[in-house]
Scaffold this motif. Structure first.
Motif, PDB file in Angstrom:
ATOM      1  N   ILE A 137      17.230 -10.350  -0.733  1.00  0.00           N
ATOM      2  CA  ILE A 137      16.629  -9.463   0.260  1.00  0.00           C
ATOM      3  C   ILE A 137      16.206  -8.148  -0.388  1.00  0.00           C
ATOM      4  CG2 ILE A 137      16.977  -8.238   2.441  1.00  0.00           C
ATOM      5  CD1 ILE A 137      19.065 -10.351   3.143  1.00  0.00           C
ATOM      6  N   ILE A 138      15.002  -7.708  -0.043  1.00  0.00           N
ATOM      7  CA  ILE A 138      14.497  -6.419  -0.527  1.00  0.00           C
ATOM      8  C   ILE A 138      14.515  -5.444   0.633  1.00  0.00           C
ATOM      9  CG2 ILE A 138      12.516  -5.190  -1.490  1.00  0.00           C
ATOM     10  CD1 ILE A 138      11.711  -7.817  -2.854  1.00  0.00           C
ATOM     11  N   PHE A 139      15.165  -4.313   0.409  1.00  0.00           N
ATOM     12  CA  PHE A 139      15.245  -3.273   1.419  1.00  0.00           C
ATOM     13  C   PHE A 139      14.303  -2.138   1.048  1.00  0.00           C
ATOM     14  CE2 PHE A 139      19.236  -5.475   1.935  1.00  0.00           C
ATOM     15  CZ  PHE A 139      19.382  -5.524   3.319  1.00  0.00           C
ATOM     16  N   TYR A 140      13.610  -1.626   2.061  1.00  0.00           N
ATOM     17  CA  TYR A 140      12.657  -0.536   1.870  1.00  0.00           C
ATOM     18  C   TYR A 140      13.186   0.731   2.522  1.00  0.00           C
ATOM     19  CZ  TYR A 140       9.397  -4.013   0.234  1.00  0.00           C
ATOM     20  OH  TYR A 140       8.801  -5.005  -0.497  1.00  0.00           O
ATOM     21  N   SER A 141      12.835   1.870   1.916  1.00  0.00           N
ATOM     22  CA  SER A 141      13.186   3.178   2.469  1.00  0.00           C
ATOM     23  C   SER A 141      12.090   4.159   2.083  1.00  0.00           C
ATOM     24  CB  SER A 141      14.541   3.644   1.932  1.00  0.00           C
ATOM     25  OG  SER A 141      14.503   3.764   0.525  1.00  0.00           O
ATOM     26  N   LEU A 142      12.099   5.319   2.743  1.00  0.00           N
ATOM     27  CA  LEU A 142      11.152   6.357   2.370  1.00  0.00           C
ATOM     28  C   LEU A 142      11.428   6.770   0.929  1.00  0.00           C
ATOM     29  CD1 LEU A 142      11.151   8.584   5.580  1.00  0.00           C
ATOM     30  CD2 LEU A 142       9.581   6.739   4.967  1.00  0.00           C
ATOM     31  N   ASP A 143      10.385   7.070   0.191  1.00  0.00           N
ATOM     32  CA  ASP A 143      10.551   7.372  -1.226  1.00  0.00           C
ATOM     33  C   ASP A 143      11.367   8.627  -1.470  1.00  0.00           C
ATOM     34  OD1 ASP A 143       9.754   6.570  -4.025  1.00  0.00           O
ATOM     35  OD2 ASP A 143       9.072   8.655  -3.981  1.00  0.00           O
ATOM     36  N   ASP A 144      11.125   9.679  -0.702  1.00  0.00           N
ATOM     37  CA  ASP A 144      11.883  10.922  -0.892  1.00  0.00           C
ATOM     38  C   ASP A 144      11.738  11.823   0.326  1.00  0.00           C
ATOM     39  OD1 ASP A 144       9.379  12.160  -1.122  1.00  0.00           O
ATOM     40  OD2 ASP A 144       9.455  12.255  -3.293  1.00  0.00           O
ATOM     41  N   GLU A 145      12.329  12.991   0.235  1.00  0.00           N
ATOM     42  CA  GLU A 145      12.306  13.934   1.357  1.00  0.00           C
ATOM     43  C   GLU A 145      10.901  14.441   1.670  1.00  0.00           C
ATOM     44  OE1 GLU A 145      14.503  15.037   3.754  1.00  0.00           O
ATOM     45  OE2 GLU A 145      15.579  13.295   2.987  1.00  0.00           O
ATOM     46  N   HIS A 146      10.002  14.419   0.676  1.00  0.00           N
ATOM     47  CA  HIS A 146       8.628  14.865   0.932  1.00  0.00           C
ATOM     48  C   HIS A 146       7.980  14.018   2.024  1.00  0.00           C
ATOM     49  CE1 HIS A 146       8.999  16.348  -3.338  1.00  0.00           C
ATOM     50  NE2 HIS A 146       8.711  17.443  -2.658  1.00  0.00           N
ATOM     51  N   ILE A 175       0.840  -1.203   0.000  1.00  0.00           N
ATOM     52  CA  ILE A 175       0.000   0.000   0.000  1.00  0.00           C
ATOM     53  C   ILE A 175       0.875   1.252   0.000  1.00  0.00           C
ATOM     54  CG2 ILE A 175      -1.663   1.340   1.374  1.00  0.00           C
ATOM     55  CD1 ILE A 175      -2.783  -1.454   2.302  1.00  0.00           C
ATOM     56  N   LEU A 176       1.902   1.249   0.820  1.00  0.00           N
ATOM     57  CA  LEU A 176       2.817   2.408   0.888  1.00  0.00           C
ATOM     58  C   LEU A 176       3.575   2.596  -0.420  1.00  0.00           C
ATOM     59  CD1 LEU A 176       4.142   1.846   4.514  1.00  0.00           C
ATOM     60  CD2 LEU A 176       2.677   3.727   3.732  1.00  0.00           C
ATOM     61  N   LYS A 177       3.954   1.490  -1.041  1.00  0.00           N
ATOM     62  CA  LYS A 177       4.667   1.560  -2.331  1.00  0.00           C
ATOM     63  C   LYS A 177       3.740   2.084  -3.423  1.00  0.00           C
ATOM     64  CE  LYS A 177       5.893  -2.307  -4.261  1.00  0.00           C
ATOM     65  NZ  LYS A 177       5.621  -2.751  -5.605  1.00  0.00           N
ATOM     66  N   ASP A 178       2.499   1.595  -3.451  1.00  0.00           N
ATOM     67  CA  ASP A 178       1.524   2.057  -4.443  1.00  0.00           C
ATOM     68  C   ASP A 178       1.237   3.546  -4.299  1.00  0.00           C
ATOM     69  OD1 ASP A 178       1.412  -0.523  -5.418  1.00  0.00           O
ATOM     70  OD2 ASP A 178      -0.541  -0.983  -4.531  1.00  0.00           O
ATOM     71  N   ALA A 179       1.328   4.047  -3.058  1.00  0.00           N
ATOM     72  CA  ALA A 179       1.094   5.471  -2.797  1.00  0.00           C
ATOM     73  C   ALA A 179       2.368   6.302  -3.005  1.00  0.00           C
ATOM     74  CB  ALA A 179       0.577   5.661  -1.380  1.00  0.00           C
ATOM     75  N   LYS A 180       3.422   5.648  -3.436  1.00  0.00           N
ATOM     76  CA  LYS A 180       4.721   6.297  -3.693  1.00  0.00           C
ATOM     77  C   LYS A 180       5.302   6.930  -2.427  1.00  0.00           C
ATOM     78  CE  LYS A 180       3.593   7.039  -8.481  1.00  0.00           C
ATOM     79  NZ  LYS A 180       2.654   7.785  -9.249  1.00  0.00           N
ATOM     80  N   LEU A 181       5.080   6.260  -1.297  1.00  0.00           N
ATOM     81  CA  LEU A 181       5.640   6.732  -0.038  1.00  0.00           C
ATOM     82  C   LEU A 181       6.904   5.976   0.339  1.00  0.00           C
ATOM     83  CD1 LEU A 181       2.331   7.194   1.956  1.00  0.00           C
ATOM     84  CD2 LEU A 181       3.765   8.965   0.934  1.00  0.00           C
ATOM     85  N   VAL A 182       7.047   4.746  -0.165  1.00  0.00           N
ATOM     86  CA  VAL A 182       8.275   3.978   0.043  1.00  0.00           C
ATOM     87  C   VAL A 182       8.781   3.461  -1.292  1.00  0.00           C
ATOM     88  CG1 VAL A 182       7.647   3.263   2.395  1.00  0.00           C
ATOM     89  CG2 VAL A 182       7.144   1.754   0.482  1.00  0.00           C
ATOM     90  N   ARG A 183      10.060   3.197  -1.318  1.00  0.00           N
ATOM     91  CA  ARG A 183      10.684   2.569  -2.493  1.00  0.00           C
ATOM     92  C   ARG A 183      11.474   1.373  -1.995  1.00  0.00           C
ATOM     93  NH1 ARG A 183      14.766   7.490  -3.434  1.00  0.00           N
ATOM     94  NH2 ARG A 183      15.977   7.189  -1.561  1.00  0.00           N
ATOM     95  N   PHE A 184      11.946   0.574  -2.916  1.00  0.00           N
ATOM     96  CA  PHE A 184      12.693  -0.606  -2.508  1.00  0.00           C
ATOM     97  C   PHE A 184      13.877  -0.822  -3.436  1.00  0.00           C
ATOM     98  CE2 PHE A 184       9.723  -2.083  -5.663  1.00  0.00           C
ATOM     99  CZ  PHE A 184      10.429  -3.020  -6.396  1.00  0.00           C
TER     100      PHE A 184
END
Length: 120
Positions: A97-106, A82-91
């Motif tokens: 292994i898949i690592f997740y982080s916040l998509d950007d400074e916004h 859900i967070l990825k679809d909303a462009k809030l996280v990227r991977f």
């Protein structure tokens, strides 16, 4: 008074035509407002907020997030989608292994401003 080309069905008292016109001219398109509302709905779940808050500190894999939040990996994966679809996280993938982080400074700014607001 007309509202964006439509006759208004309501009567208004003390309407300030100049202010109303200026505000109407600056309003985003309905589709943009809908998209914004959908974005804020994503923030309406405490599990997703907890995930985002964890990602403020560090890039994490699903297993790390599951341990931090004391949730199952499948529950975390569901929320990450859900967070990825909303462009809030990227991977990013590193081997298996898949690592997740916040998509950007916004995203960081939105979370920080929200925290500041509730702490006032």
């Amino acid at each position: 008074m007309q509202e964006q080309g439509k006759e208004s069905q309501y009567e208004f008292l003390a309407v300030h035509e100049d202010v109303v016109r200026r505000v109407l001219e600056t309003q985003p398109a309905e589709e943009e407002l809908y998209d914004l509302a959908e974005l804020f709905k994503v923030f309406g779940d405490s599990t997703r907020i907890r995930i985002l808050h964890a990602l403020l500190e560090s890039e994490l894999c699903v297993g790390d997030i599951a341990q931090i939040l004391n949730l199952s990996q499948s529950a975390v994966s569901h929320q990450l989608k859900i967070l990825k679809d909303a462009k809030l996280v990227r991977f990013r993938r590193e081997g298996k292994i898949i690592f997740y982080s916040l998509d950007d400074e916004h995203v960081r700014t939105i979370l920080s401003m929200g925290m500041e607001h509730i702490e006032e």
